[in-house]
Design a protein around this motif. Structure first.
Motif, PDB file in Angstrom:
ATOM      1  N   ASN A 233      90.909 -25.186 -49.315  1.00  0.00           N
ATOM      2  CA  ASN A 233      90.802 -23.751 -49.603  1.00  0.00           C
ATOM      3  C   ASN A 233      90.119 -23.078 -48.418  1.00  0.00           C
ATOM      4  OD1 ASN A 233      91.842 -23.465 -52.401  1.00  0.00           O
ATOM      5  ND2 ASN A 233      90.210 -24.919 -52.845  1.00  0.00           N
ATOM      6  N   ARG A 234      90.835 -22.146 -47.792  1.00  0.00           N
ATOM      7  CA  ARG A 234      90.368 -21.571 -46.537  1.00  0.00           C
ATOM      8  C   ARG A 234      90.578 -20.055 -46.556  1.00  0.00           C
ATOM      9  NH1 ARG A 234      91.162 -26.022 -42.877  1.00  0.00           N
ATOM     10  NH2 ARG A 234      91.740 -24.723 -41.099  1.00  0.00           N
ATOM     11  N   LYS A 235      89.695 -19.349 -45.899  1.00  0.00           N
ATOM     12  CA  LYS A 235      89.898 -17.920 -45.712  1.00  0.00           C
ATOM     13  C   LYS A 235      89.243 -17.520 -44.391  1.00  0.00           C
ATOM     14  CE  LYS A 235      85.829 -16.523 -48.482  1.00  0.00           C
ATOM     15  NZ  LYS A 235      85.368 -15.722 -49.627  1.00  0.00           N
ATOM     16  N   TYR A 236      89.875 -16.547 -43.700  1.00  0.00           N
ATOM     17  CA  TYR A 236      89.302 -16.146 -42.421  1.00  0.00           C
ATOM     18  C   TYR A 236      89.589 -14.678 -42.133  1.00  0.00           C
ATOM     19  CZ  TYR A 236      93.938 -16.455 -40.126  1.00  0.00           C
ATOM     20  OH  TYR A 236      95.250 -16.268 -39.751  1.00  0.00           O
ATOM     21  N   LYS A 237      88.794 -14.132 -41.223  1.00  0.00           N
ATOM     22  CA  LYS A 237      89.008 -12.778 -40.723  1.00  0.00           C
ATOM     23  C   LYS A 237      88.222 -12.589 -39.432  1.00  0.00           C
ATOM     24  CE  LYS A 237      85.552 -10.669 -43.855  1.00  0.00           C
ATOM     25  NZ  LYS A 237      85.352  -9.564 -44.826  1.00  0.00           N
ATOM     26  N   LYS A 238      88.435 -11.457 -38.782  1.00  0.00           N
ATOM     27  CA  LYS A 238      87.811 -11.181 -37.501  1.00  0.00           C
ATOM     28  C   LYS A 238      86.287 -11.198 -37.609  1.00  0.00           C
ATOM     29  CE  LYS A 238      91.231 -10.719 -34.632  1.00  0.00           C
ATOM     30  NZ  LYS A 238      91.353 -11.674 -33.504  1.00  0.00           N
ATOM     31  N   SER A 239      85.662 -11.620 -36.512  1.00  0.00           N
ATOM     32  CA  SER A 239      84.218 -11.767 -36.502  1.00  0.00           C
ATOM     33  C   SER A 239      83.698 -11.513 -35.086  1.00  0.00           C
ATOM     34  CB  SER A 239      83.847 -13.188 -36.953  1.00  0.00           C
ATOM     35  OG  SER A 239      82.462 -13.432 -36.805  1.00  0.00           O
ATOM     36  N   THR A 240      82.385 -11.542 -34.954  1.00  0.00           N
ATOM     37  CA  THR A 240      81.754 -11.586 -33.637  1.00  0.00           C
ATOM     38  C   THR A 240      81.283 -13.020 -33.407  1.00  0.00           C
ATOM     39  OG1 THR A 240      79.500 -11.170 -34.439  1.00  0.00           O
ATOM     40  CG2 THR A 240      80.897  -9.244 -34.035  1.00  0.00           C
ATOM     41  N   TRP A 241      80.800 -13.308 -32.196  1.00  0.00           N
ATOM     42  CA  TRP A 241      80.289 -14.647 -31.923  1.00  0.00           C
ATOM     43  C   TRP A 241      78.964 -14.913 -32.637  1.00  0.00           C
ATOM     44  CZ3 TRP A 241      83.088 -18.477 -30.546  1.00  0.00           C
ATOM     45  CH2 TRP A 241      84.231 -18.284 -29.757  1.00  0.00           C
ATOM     46  N   GLU A 242      78.421 -13.876 -33.265  1.00  0.00           N
ATOM     47  CA  GLU A 242      77.225 -14.047 -34.097  1.00  0.00           C
ATOM     48  C   GLU A 242      77.586 -14.253 -35.563  1.00  0.00           C
ATOM     49  OE1 GLU A 242      74.117 -14.371 -32.956  1.00  0.00           O
ATOM     50  OE2 GLU A 242      75.049 -14.263 -30.954  1.00  0.00           O
ATOM     51  N   ALA A 243      78.880 -14.407 -35.830  1.00  0.00           N
ATOM     52  CA  ALA A 243      79.405 -14.622 -37.185  1.00  0.00           C
ATOM     53  C   ALA A 243      79.222 -13.402 -38.074  1.00  0.00           C
ATOM     54  CB  ALA A 243      78.779 -15.858 -37.831  1.00  0.00           C
ATOM     55  N   ASP A 244      79.208 -12.211 -37.479  1.00  0.00           N
ATOM     56  CA  ASP A 244      79.182 -10.968 -38.248  1.00  0.00           C
ATOM     57  C   ASP A 244      80.633 -10.542 -38.483  1.00  0.00           C
ATOM     58  OD1 ASP A 244      76.356 -10.754 -38.203  1.00  0.00           O
ATOM     59  OD2 ASP A 244      76.453  -9.942 -36.161  1.00  0.00           O
ATOM     60  N   VAL A 245      81.059 -10.595 -39.720  1.00  0.00           N
ATOM     61  CA  VAL A 245      82.454 -10.290 -40.032  1.00  0.00           C
ATOM     62  C   VAL A 245      82.627  -8.817 -40.382  1.00  0.00           C
ATOM     63  CG1 VAL A 245      83.034 -12.614 -40.794  1.00  0.00           C
ATOM     64  CG2 VAL A 245      82.118 -10.973 -42.446  1.00  0.00           C
ATOM     65  N   SER A 246      83.862  -8.363 -40.293  1.00  0.00           N
ATOM     66  CA  SER A 246      84.187  -6.984 -40.640  1.00  0.00           C
ATOM     67  C   SER A 246      84.246  -6.828 -42.162  1.00  0.00           C
ATOM     68  CB  SER A 246      85.545  -6.613 -40.034  1.00  0.00           C
ATOM     69  OG  SER A 246      86.564  -7.337 -40.695  1.00  0.00           O
ATOM     70  N   ASP A 247      84.448  -5.610 -42.601  1.00  0.00           N
ATOM     71  CA  ASP A 247      84.568  -5.333 -44.038  1.00  0.00           C
ATOM     72  C   ASP A 247      86.008  -5.519 -44.535  1.00  0.00           C
ATOM     73  OD1 ASP A 247      81.883  -4.675 -44.238  1.00  0.00           O
ATOM     74  OD2 ASP A 247      82.244  -2.565 -43.715  1.00  0.00           O
ATOM     75  N   LYS A 248      86.896  -5.857 -43.656  1.00  0.00           N
ATOM     76  CA  LYS A 248      88.291  -6.014 -44.044  1.00  0.00           C
ATOM     77  C   LYS A 248      88.482  -7.235 -44.946  1.00  0.00           C
ATOM     78  CE  LYS A 248      90.169  -3.766 -39.923  1.00  0.00           C
ATOM     79  NZ  LYS A 248      91.055  -3.900 -38.737  1.00  0.00           N
ATOM     80  N   PRO A 249      89.543  -7.244 -45.751  1.00  0.00           N
ATOM     81  CA  PRO A 249      89.798  -8.388 -46.649  1.00  0.00           C
ATOM     82  C   PRO A 249      90.093  -9.667 -45.862  1.00  0.00           C
ATOM     83  CG  PRO A 249      91.084  -6.462 -47.293  1.00  0.00           C
ATOM     84  CD  PRO A 249      90.518  -6.162 -45.943  1.00  0.00           C
ATOM     85  N   TRP A 250      89.972 -10.784 -46.541  1.00  0.00           N
ATOM     86  CA  TRP A 250      90.207 -12.081 -45.939  1.00  0.00           C
ATOM     87  C   TRP A 250      91.694 -12.450 -45.940  1.00  0.00           C
ATOM     88  CZ3 TRP A 250      86.091 -14.905 -43.972  1.00  0.00           C
ATOM     89  CH2 TRP A 250      84.815 -14.503 -44.365  1.00  0.00           C
ATOM     90  N   ILE A 251      92.114 -13.176 -44.931  1.00  0.00           N
ATOM     91  CA  ILE A 251      93.399 -13.866 -44.951  1.00  0.00           C
ATOM     92  C   ILE A 251      93.168 -15.192 -45.663  1.00  0.00           C
ATOM     93  CG2 ILE A 251      95.169 -14.991 -43.545  1.00  0.00           C
ATOM     94  CD1 ILE A 251      94.549 -12.853 -41.392  1.00  0.00           C
ATOM     95  N   LYS A 252      94.005 -15.532 -46.636  1.00  0.00           N
ATOM     96  CA  LYS A 252      93.767 -16.712 -47.462  1.00  0.00           C
ATOM     97  C   LYS A 252      94.808 -17.793 -47.196  1.00  0.00           C
ATOM     98  CE  LYS A 252      91.641 -13.938 -51.130  1.00  0.00           C
ATOM     99  NZ  LYS A 252      91.699 -13.527 -52.560  1.00  0.00           N
ATOM    100  N   VAL A 253      94.327 -19.021 -47.092  1.00  0.00           N
ATOM    101  CA  VAL A 253      95.193 -20.173 -46.831  1.00  0.00           C
ATOM    102  C   VAL A 253      94.843 -21.269 -47.826  1.00  0.00           C
ATOM    103  CG1 VAL A 253      95.963 -21.872 -45.126  1.00  0.00           C
ATOM    104  CG2 VAL A 253      95.212 -19.599 -44.372  1.00  0.00           C
ATOM    105  N   ASN A 254      95.873 -21.898 -48.379  1.00  0.00           N
ATOM    106  CA  ASN A 254      95.636 -22.972 -49.350  1.00  0.00           C
ATOM    107  C   ASN A 254      96.604 -24.123 -49.104  1.00  0.00           C
ATOM    108  OD1 ASN A 254      96.564 -24.047 -52.340  1.00  0.00           O
ATOM    109  ND2 ASN A 254      94.361 -23.792 -52.140  1.00  0.00           N
ATOM    110  N   TRP A 255      96.058 -25.346 -49.164  1.00  0.00           N
ATOM    111  CA  TRP A 255      96.887 -26.551 -49.134  1.00  0.00           C
ATOM    112  C   TRP A 255      96.844 -27.175 -50.519  1.00  0.00           C
ATOM    113  CZ3 TRP A 255      93.655 -28.913 -44.580  1.00  0.00           C
ATOM    114  CH2 TRP A 255      93.813 -28.130 -43.440  1.00  0.00           C
ATOM    115  N   SER A 256      97.986 -27.487 -51.073  1.00  0.00           N
ATOM    116  CA  SER A 256      98.016 -28.059 -52.421  1.00  0.00           C
ATOM    117  C   SER A 256      99.066 -29.175 -52.491  1.00  0.00           C
ATOM    118  CB  SER A 256      98.319 -26.977 -53.460  1.00  0.00           C
ATOM    119  OG  SER A 256      99.558 -26.333 -53.178  1.00  0.00           O
ATOM    120  N   ASN A 257      99.000 -29.942 -53.578  1.00  0.00           N
ATOM    121  CA  ASN A 257      99.966 -31.032 -53.825  1.00  0.00           C
ATOM    122  C   ASN A 257     100.056 -32.001 -52.646  1.00  0.00           C
ATOM    123  OD1 ASN A 257     100.731 -29.706 -56.301  1.00  0.00           O
ATOM    124  ND2 ASN A 257     102.017 -28.338 -55.084  1.00  0.00           N
ATOM    125  N   ILE A 258      98.911 -32.376 -52.094  1.00  0.00           N
ATOM    126  CA  ILE A 258      98.877 -33.269 -50.936  1.00  0.00           C
ATOM    127  C   ILE A 258      99.211 -34.701 -51.372  1.00  0.00           C
ATOM    128  CG2 ILE A 258      97.419 -34.243 -49.115  1.00  0.00           C
ATOM    129  CD1 ILE A 258      95.764 -31.654 -49.225  1.00  0.00           C
TER     130      ILE A 258
END
Length: 271
Positions: A233-258
């Motif tokens: 279960n993964r999610k990501y979005k734009k950030s700074t190198w200080e790990a300060d993320v924007s207020d925008k929603p996350w992009i979501k990624v999921n791996w299932s049925n492995i």
């Protein structure tokens, strides 16, 4: 002092045993020697999730890959890999963000030498579409094996220090790559959970698209599959190198049925 033959044999066995024990200890010390603290943290994480040898012993994998952007556009793919040779295949039953102009199912593959693309069973030769395939196939394979591959030759580790995020203090390690070519490579900044030794989140760049100064922050949750831990279960979005993320929603990624050891062969990856 005189020794009987049986005594000499026993002494010989003891001496040989001691030498073997010393050798084993030297090999053990060598095995657990680290380049620096960053290398140690990565190594211990890989020990916990499972190393690449363990993964290769599973021969191949089939799983469902789901990727959803904040606007609701979704890709759903059946991914197949053979670990030896890094062969890769993906069948997109839904692809609202990947080659969305091609209506109906598409198939992408890497057979160990060539990338290929099919639309509704027909071969596609478009160079722009194939460039996307040449990005997707190794990228999806790499994400699945990323933590194991952090122990590959050519990887450099730098311990940055501690950083507190959301009232939790992490050990932070910068990872860079030197593969002896002129192509720019990605940079990762890994945040290690002090309690679990796992990576809870990490910053990453996308060198192939020139996004080296604007990282993304990826947060992960793990699932145990066949004796290994995978960040399914993964999610990501734009950030700074200080790990300060924007207020925008996350992009979501999921791996299932492995599922591993499916008996896949090279012919399953040919166009």
């Amino acid at each position: 002092m005189r020794f009987t033959l049986s005594t000499l044999i026993v002494l010989s066995i003891l001496i040989t045993s001691c030498k073997g024990e010393k050798k084993d200890k030297k090999e053990l010390i060598k095995a657990i020697s680290y380049k620096n603290k960053g290398h140690e943290l990565v190594s211990k994480m890989v020990e916990k999730v499972g190393d690449y040898r363990t993964l290769r012993n599973k021969k191949d994998v089939v799983y469902t890959y789901t990727y959803q952007t904040p606007d609701g556009k979704t890709d759903v793919t059946t991914e197949k890999y053979i670990f030896a040779g890094e062969l890769s295949y993906g069948k997109y039953e839904q692809h609202e963000r990947t080659l969305s102009d091609l209506k109906g199912s598409i198939e992408q593959g890497f057979d160990g030498e060539n990338y290929w693309l099919k639309h509704e069973g027909q071969t596609v030769k478009d160079s722009i579409a194939l460039k996307r395939v040449a990005f997707n196939r190794p990228t999806n394979f790499y994400w699945f094996t990323m933590f194991q591959k952090l122990m590959d030759p050519g990887v450099s580790y730098e311990y940055i220090g501690e950083k507190t995020l959301d009232n939790f203090t992490y050990d932070v390690v910068k990872v860079s790559f030197d593969f002896k070519n002129s192509k720019p490579t990605d940079i990762y900044q890994l945040y290690f959970n002090k309690n679990t030794a796992l990576i809870d989140q990490f910053l990453f760049t996308v060198a192939d698209y020139g996004a080296m100064d604007k990282p993304n922050l990826m947060k992960v949750e793990y699932e145990e599959v066949d004796g290994m831990l995978f960040p399914t279960n993964r999610k990501y979005k734009k950030s700074t190198w200080e790990a300060d993320v924007s207020d925008k929603p996350w992009i979501k990624v999921n791996w299932s049925n492995i599922k591993f050891n499916n008996g896949l062969g090279e012919n399953d990856f040919k166009s």
